[in-house]
Design a protein around this motif. Sequence first.
Motif, PDB file in Angstrom:
ATOM      1  N   UNK A 299       0.836  -1.201   0.000  1.00  0.00           N
ATOM      2  CA  UNK A 299       0.000   0.000   0.000  1.00  0.00           C
ATOM      3  C   UNK A 299       0.874   1.256   0.000  1.00  0.00           C
ATOM      4  N   UNK A 300       0.366   2.306  -0.601  1.00  0.00           N
ATOM      5  CA  UNK A 300       1.041   3.601  -0.531  1.00  0.00           C
ATOM      6  C   UNK A 300       1.075   4.028   0.944  1.00  0.00           C
ATOM      7  N   UNK A 301       2.210   4.517   1.437  1.00  0.00           N
ATOM      8  CA  UNK A 301       2.305   4.899   2.852  1.00  0.00           C
ATOM      9  C   UNK A 301       1.276   5.964   3.247  1.00  0.00           C
ATOM     10  N   UNK A 302       0.848   5.897   4.487  1.00  0.00           N
ATOM     11  CA  UNK A 302      -0.154   6.853   4.983  1.00  0.00           C
ATOM     12  C   UNK A 302       0.309   8.294   4.797  1.00  0.00           C
ATOM     13  N   UNK A 303       1.593   8.536   5.036  1.00  0.00           N
ATOM     14  CA  UNK A 303       2.120   9.907   4.885  1.00  0.00           C
ATOM     15  C   UNK A 303       1.966  10.392   3.452  1.00  0.00           C
TER      16      UNK A 303
ATOM     17  N   UNK B 283       1.499  13.251  -8.161  1.00  0.00           N
ATOM     18  CA  UNK B 283       2.449  12.134  -8.168  1.00  0.00           C
ATOM     19  C   UNK B 283       3.677  12.441  -7.312  1.00  0.00           C
ATOM     20  N   UNK B 284       4.113  13.681  -7.341  1.00  0.00           N
ATOM     21  CA  UNK B 284       5.268  14.057  -6.516  1.00  0.00           C
ATOM     22  C   UNK B 284       4.969  13.883  -5.035  1.00  0.00           C
ATOM     23  N   UNK B 285       3.741  14.225  -4.635  1.00  0.00           N
ATOM     24  CA  UNK B 285       3.354  14.072  -3.229  1.00  0.00           C
ATOM     25  C   UNK B 285       3.367  12.610  -2.807  1.00  0.00           C
ATOM     26  N   UNK B 286       2.945  11.735  -3.716  1.00  0.00           N
ATOM     27  CA  UNK B 286       2.958  10.298  -3.429  1.00  0.00           C
ATOM     28  C   UNK B 286       4.393   9.781  -3.304  1.00  0.00           C
ATOM     29  N   UNK B 287       5.291  10.320  -4.120  1.00  0.00           N
ATOM     30  CA  UNK B 287       6.675   9.823  -4.162  1.00  0.00           C
ATOM     31  C   UNK B 287       7.560  10.349  -3.041  1.00  0.00           C
ATOM     32  N   UNK B 288       7.377  11.598  -2.670  1.00  0.00           N
ATOM     33  CA  UNK B 288       8.328  12.255  -1.774  1.00  0.00           C
ATOM     34  C   UNK B 288       8.565  11.480  -0.474  1.00  0.00           C
ATOM     35  N   UNK B 289       7.531  10.994   0.231  1.00  0.00           N
ATOM     36  CA  UNK B 289       7.799  10.224   1.455  1.00  0.00           C
ATOM     37  C   UNK B 289       8.480   8.880   1.190  1.00  0.00           C
ATOM     38  N   UNK B 290       8.336   8.354  -0.026  1.00  0.00           N
ATOM     39  CA  UNK B 290       8.931   7.056  -0.332  1.00  0.00           C
ATOM     40  C   UNK B 290      10.449   7.131  -0.463  1.00  0.00           C
TER      41      UNK B 290
END
Length: 400
Positions: free
Chosen positions: A13-17, A253-260
């Motif tokens: 799953x995509x992280x909660x953050x 998409x950047x918001x989804x990637x940044x914490x990863x």
Amino acid sequence: MRAFTGQFTQQEAIPDEAIAAAVDVLKSGRLHRYNTLGSELSVASELERDYAAFQGAKYCLACASGGYAMSIALRAAGVVPGEKILTNSFTLAPVPGAIASVGAVPVLVEITPNLVIDLNDLRKKITDSNAKFLLLSNMRGHLCDMDELVGILNETGVTLLEDCAHTMGARWDGTLSGNFGLGGCFSAQTYKHVNSGEGGLLTSDDPDFMARAIMLSGSYMLYERHGAAPARQHFTDARLDTPNMSGRMDNLRAAILKPQIATLEANIQRWNQRYDLFATHLGRSATVVVPERSSKEFYVGSSIQFRIPEIAEPDARQFVADAKSLGVELKWFGDRDPVAFTSNHHSWRYLESQILPQTDDVLAGLFDMRIPLTFSLDDCRQVSEIIVHCADGLVLDGAA
């Protein structure tokens, strides 16, 4: 034998953050990367800043896909239509596709049984083709001897661009993949090491190259709103001489990637734990051959490849079918008919046909499998047992 019931395409799953950050972007309505207030950095610019820091590169550009990153890297490097570009014969379709997209001509280089570019054939192809660029595909996470490669390219005046879609975070003798040439191209597609569905990153230490790439990506005259861009003077000519070929990454998409990015190193360790388990168990087979890796290579084991040398085509198809009947999804690179993401040079008919006997011999017995992080270690043990059972059983049946 008990069948495996897990899913080879199920990512974590995509992280909660990341979900919370994506929701914030959606609530703001400001999805376009240049829709900012005052002097604030957009989320896409923050991602560029963070990934440049991770990569140890001066500059980073976030764009629509890894394939797009390769295309604009070639254009920004000065490739012109009709020019010959060297690349591995073992790769995925977006690599020759990126070369074709700029009107250039792929020259395919043989691979070794360890699935890396054959450096002897590379020397020959450089001489024969007079090519001045190599788009190196670190296919399925395998790094060649980068010291020897860089030596050959320096000696012959060939510029290196790296396709690091499968080697984000990998290293050769301590140096990160993507930092050996003019630019490194990375992917954030779902099955890569960070996941935004689609997405790409391009890194470099060359300011003029990156200025051209930023303009190509579709920055208009907003290039100063990037998080890891060269200084203004490097855009003086590029902003007027370079076409806009829109391929920007959006803030969602950047918001989804940044914490990863912050969890990437920890996930690499998890992948390698699973890969090493597979490699150990498959290495016990009387039939299966796992590629050898140099002690200088620190890999990212998000997939595993193995060969069954000299396997006949009907046996290869039977092996894949037997494994599938027990719940294990394998891809066979020797199949002349492309299946899903898997293809080889025989099915890229937009290229001039090229004779690659060594590559064909390797691909004829080459099998490939994803290792999602949703697999437990027990899952990995079970899957490896199924592969060995099917491979060794096929040989025993044939011998009988």
